[in-house]
Scaffold this motif. Sequence first.
Motif, short mmCIF file in Angstrom:
data_model
loop_
_atom_site.label_atom_id
_atom_site.label_comp_id
_atom_site.label_asym_id
_atom_site.label_seq_id
_atom_site.Cartn_x
_atom_site.Cartn_y
_atom_site.Cartn_z
N TYR A 129 2.41 30.55 -35.88
CA TYR A 129 2.21 32.00 -35.86
C TYR A 129 3.28 32.71 -36.70
CZ TYR A 129 -1.72 32.98 -32.80
OH TYR A 129 -3.00 33.13 -32.29
N LEU A 133 1.89 35.10 -39.33
CA LEU A 133 1.90 36.52 -38.96
C LEU A 133 3.29 37.08 -38.73
CD1 LEU A 133 -1.09 36.55 -36.42
CD2 LEU A 133 -1.12 37.26 -38.81
N THR A 140 0.71 38.38 -43.54
CA THR A 140 1.40 39.68 -43.59
C THR A 140 1.68 40.08 -45.03
OG1 THR A 140 2.44 39.17 -41.45
CG2 THR A 140 3.38 40.97 -42.74
N PHE A 151 -1.43 44.75 -40.69
CA PHE A 151 -0.35 44.35 -39.79
C PHE A 151 0.87 45.28 -39.91
CE2 PHE A 151 -2.66 40.41 -40.89
CZ PHE A 151 -3.08 40.05 -39.62
#
Length: 294
Positions: A129, A133, A140, A151
């Motif tokens: 993750y 992210l 991102t 995001f």
Amino acid sequence: MYKEFREREALQKIKNHKIYLLALLLPFVLFVIGFELGPMMAMFKNSFYADDGIHLTMNQYITIFKSKFYLQAIKNSIVISIISAVISILIAVVTAYSFTKFSRKIQNRLLMIANVTSNFEGIPLSFSYIILLGNNGLFTLLFAKLGWNIFADFNLYSWTGLILVYIYFQIPLAILLIYPSFQGIKQQWKEASALLGGSTISFWLRIGIPVLLPSIVGTFSILFANAMGAYATAYALVGSNYNLLSLQIASLVSSDVTLKPQLGSALGVLLATTMIGAMWINERMMRRIRRDLR
């Protein structure tokens, strides 16, 4: 006489067979005692000792219930466990139902993928993750370069990010637990409901969901306990930035600064009590649901 002899011989074979099965079960019993009951009893005993490990006292529990910090840890763990369990079950019910629409071969493959995914948790999951992210994650940076601020307001290392990661490793487990219940819903029930003028919605409200309810309630208790005891995932993602019960227990029994194994044992007892209480409530609810369905 011969008949009685044959009966005695049959009974002796059954007795020997039972002894053989008990002998095979013995390693498992020793394993449970050594790695489950033994540490649990040691933790329970250790929780009633003072910090010096000599004097018996209730101060560890008094400290916990007087401390807003530890009460907040218990509250946070319960909240995140309930939220992740509820959302995971809702997604798993829809997903497991969609599995039944495929052929048996494809269903088996989908279940195999769910089984593999259910074991993907802890540090590898958090690291994945972070790569995807995190603040400098692949998605991102990619969406930011494309001008899509998807995001912009999302922070993986926040409470929302932690819940998202919890939901990810809870969903496959929920699917594996709920999927068999859909096999108990017979096609004849749907046809009978349609012949009596019932719609698809009325079938699921009056027949389908009540049949699935015991499995859903049982799955909730398992997911709740799974999230309550999760440690590596939360530690790798947020470290000690968020106050969770599992993180506090680990810091008290393995930290070089705040090493208090007795207090950690008391928190561990409360964690185990919370899990057992959730399973007890679940068992009572399942009994009531099954009784109402009869």
